[in-house]
Enzyme design. Structure first.
Site, PDB file in Angstrom:
ATOM      1  N   HIS A  65       1.106  -0.838   0.120  1.00  0.00           N
ATOM      2  CA  HIS A  65       0.193   0.003   0.114  1.00  0.00           C
ATOM      3  C   HIS A  65       0.503   1.692   0.065  1.00  0.00           C
ATOM      4  O   HIS A  65       2.067   1.402   0.329  1.00  0.00           O
ATOM      5  CB  HIS A  65      -1.248   0.023   0.944  1.00  0.00           C
ATOM      6  N   CYS A 198       2.364   3.728  11.945  1.00  0.00           N
ATOM      7  CA  CYS A 198       3.543   3.088  10.841  1.00  0.00           C
ATOM      8  C   CYS A 198       3.282   4.542   9.970  1.00  0.00           C
ATOM      9  O   CYS A 198       2.890   5.621  10.023  1.00  0.00           O
ATOM     10  CB  CYS A 198       2.279   1.852  10.136  1.00  0.00           C
TER      11      CYS A 198
END
Length: 681
Positions: A65, A198
């Site tokens: 992603h 993240c």
């Protein structure tokens, strides 16, 4: 979610043997429906995100992603592989692949939907249904939430009622208290607050939160999570934090406002640990609370944590050392450049000038040169103590700072130099970690971080550095200095080749930093040999971005539109000695870019050493060329290495075309865009 994935974005027979080909196959579906505008540019962004941390998860899941300027709207593509594809998970290849594409300016609502999917991936019933789906429409409906997935009864996300303690007289008994008998209160639950985050804040952040919640339910722990994702975050209430018995930080970017959690036992790990082993983290948090291991109030995160439990000692050692180097580099740059400018303005005898505090003439340029030199010398004097202090900080957090700085100062006192600083930092961190494991009475816990640990650890480090390991390290440092001074001929060239290869292998990564730290360590006590090493190191580090810039200029057809734009910036980055300017090219095509960069770096390093180029400044690129000994020969070495790297990358990319690799539609469009642009022969 209804617009994010359709049957056209599902491939239940994904034919790919690597994560790169899997991402390309799914991305091509996004291009076909107009969700991605530049296939290769988007894949470069996916690869750059993958380079930060593998996106494979336990349970056969891969979630590549990224955010990208080449994405028109949030999109999700799903592929199912019969053979499995390696995405870096510890339990093996992934058969369920989700490619998540978010625009660079995606709004919070879309990101929240993508984050909801990430949480669903922690549901075993959901992944089982995807593996059993017979057609693309069914799989797309499952992902959108249009088709139901049977699951067990859900419990509260924030809390779980505590189970009775073993041996509790009231356990299993449902009786009223006898007259005059006080009701026994149930034991208070163990409370944990957690923070997850993240780099992109789309997937891992929310998956780690869901995994921790599930593990907390199984362990009868009351847990509340603050997800610091792309859609922003809601701060935990101060009362919730105050009531917590421990904290878990599962993050790959700095925790925002971490000082809120000061004074609590803390477990600090990467975000994937929160996904893969949440139960272990909760157990570790319990243990730290029982032992009274309390973090310092207002503690801030170290640059590199000590690593996850599953990491080997070598990996953790690298992180500790990189923590020290990361904090040391600003002192090196500021101090070294001030010293170099002082020499340039006042000549090489400026180091003998009297103190500017006692003698300074405003109209005399040598006084200004002396001011620069003496200020830089003082900044440079912090090099070894800062290195040692922050190695210890990376190992043991703030309690490691005092013994680390003390050990680094001792290393300077006994002339153990850079090597002594490395040893002092590791010793200090190890001593503090050992002291932290000792159980202490509750009354002493409050003074442990500010009194007891600094006192004991500083005394132990002083003893070891002065009387045990300091002198042998000082002897080794002298031997290394003598060896550098004696380098000549083939030996010097070989060292230049090694330094060039290290500087260009990972383009600003750990190996690059090791070579750079070795070079700047010699500037603390400069000799002719150490100045040659510094010149070779900087020259080689300039080659990769300059080579990519040259290659995109000479053979633009071999590169995407995005890469050609990056090539323009790479001219400036390379000239400024910012090796990381080549990372976008290496992320998109590592097997061609990295070997070519290493070859050019080796050539430059070897030529610089052979020419006898020297450098007193630790950074600056072409802007410190006047401070280089034999500057024209140094420029020649850089030009030669750049030409070699550019030529090799053009050759390797051209061979790919010759061998019959079909260019993607986006690459073909890019080629058409440049068809009318004249290209040098």
């Amino acid at each position: 979610m209804s617009d994010m994935i359709t049957a056209d974005l599902v491939d239940l027979g994904l034919a790919a043997d690597t994560k790169e080909t899997a991402a390309r196959s799914l991305a091509e579906r996004m291009v076909a429906i107009g969700r991605v505008t530049d296939l290769d540019g988007f894949l470069a962004d996916v690869a750059a995100r993958e380079a930060q941390m593998p996106t494979g998860l336990d349970g056969g899941i891969g979630i590549p992603h990224c955010r990208s300027a080449h994405v028109t709207e949030p999109t999700l593509a799903f592929g199912r592989s019969a053979d499995g594809i390696d995405f870096g998970a510890t339990d093996g290849p992934a058969d369920l692949i989700f490619l998540i594409a978010a625009p660079a300016g995606a709004d919070d609502a879309h990101l929240a939907i993508l984050s909801s999917l990430a949480r669903q991936l922690m549901n075993a019933e959901f992944t089982a249904a995807l593996r059993a789906a017979g057609d693309a429409d069914t799989a797309a409906a499952l992902i959108r939430g249009d088709a139901s997935v049977e699951a067990g009864p859900a419990r509260s996300d924030a809390s779980v009622e505590a189970a009775p303690a073993p041996g509790d007289a009231s356990a299993g008994a449902d009786r009223a208290a006898e007259p005059g008998e006080a009701e026994e209160a149930p034991p208070a639950p163990f409370r944990i607050v957690a923070v997850t985050s993240c780099p992109t804040g789309i997937a891992h952040t929310y998956m780690a939160a869901e995994s921790l919640r599930n593990a907390a339910r199984d362990a009868d722990v009351e847990l509340v999570v603050e997800t610091q994702g792309s859609a922003g975050f809601t701060r935990l209430a101060p009362a919730v934090i105050a009531a917590a018995d421990a904290v878990i930080f599962a993050h790959d970017v700095p925790v925002r406002e971490k000082e809120r959690f000061g004074g609590k036992p803390a477990v600090d790990v990467g975000v994937k640990a929160g996904i893969n082993r949440p139960g272990e983290l909760i157990t570790e948090a319990r243990g730290k609370s029982e032992r009274g291991e309390i973090s310092a109030p207002g503690a801030v995160p170290p640059v590199d944590r000590t690593g996850e439990a599953g990491e080997g000692y070598g990996t953790r050692l690298r992180k500790w050392l990189m923590s020290g180097v990361s904090y040391m580099v600003p002192f090196v740059a500021a101090g070294g450049l001030l010293i170099a400018i002082g020499f340039a303005v006042g000549g090489y005898t400026i180091n003998k000038a009297p103190s500017v505090a006692e003698h300074f003439v405003w109209t005399d340029h040598t006084s200004w040169a002396a001011l620069l030199f003496q200020t830089g010398s003082l900044a440079f004097a912090f090099l070894v103590p800062v290195l040692a202090g922050f190695i210890a900080y990376g190992m043991a957090d703030r309690p490691g700072l005092v013994p680390g700085f003390v050990g680094g100062s001792i290393a300077l006192t006994i002339n153990a130099g850079f090597l002594g600083g490395l040893a002092a930092g590791l010793i200090a961190g190890g001593v503090v970690m050992a002291v932290q494991r000792v159980r202490v009475p509750a009354v002493l816990r409050g003074i442990m971080p500010v009194v007891v640990i600094p006192l004991i650890s500083s005394a132990v480090v002083g003893f070891l550095m002065f009387l045990v390991v300091g002198k042998p390290i000082a002897s080794l440092q002298r031997a290394l200095t003598d060896w550098l001074n004696g380098l000549s001929g083939a030996n010097a060239v070989i060292l230049g080749v090694v330094l060039g290869l290290m500087m260009c292998f990972d383009l600003g990564g750990p190996l690059n930093k090791v070579a750079y730290a070795f070079a700047v360590g010699g500037l603390a006590n400069p000799t002719d040999g150490s100045l040659k090493v510094m010149a070779a190191t900087m020259a080689a580090g300039m080659v990769p971005p300059l080579a990519m810039a040259l290659a995109t200029t000479v053979r633009g057809r071999l590169f995407t539109r995005t890469e050609r734009e990056n090539g323009k910036a790479a001219w400036v980055l390379g000239a400024s000695f910012i090796t990381e300017g080549a990372i976008p090219f290496a992320a998109a095509d590592p097997l061609r870019v990295i070997p070519a960069s290493m070859a050019g770096g080796a050539v430059t390093g070897a030529l610089s050493m052979a020419f006898g180029c020297t450098l007193r400044a630790p950074h600056g690129g072409v802007f410190v060329i006047p401070l280089i000994g034999s500057p024209f020969l140094c420029l020649l070495a850089i030009a030669a290495g750049t030409a070699v790297s550019a030529g090799l990358v053009i050759l390797l990319k051209g061979m790919r075309r010759t061998d019959g690799e079909a260019p993607s539609p986006a690459r073909a469009d890019a080629a058409e865009d440049t068809a009318a642009v004249p290209v040098a022969a």
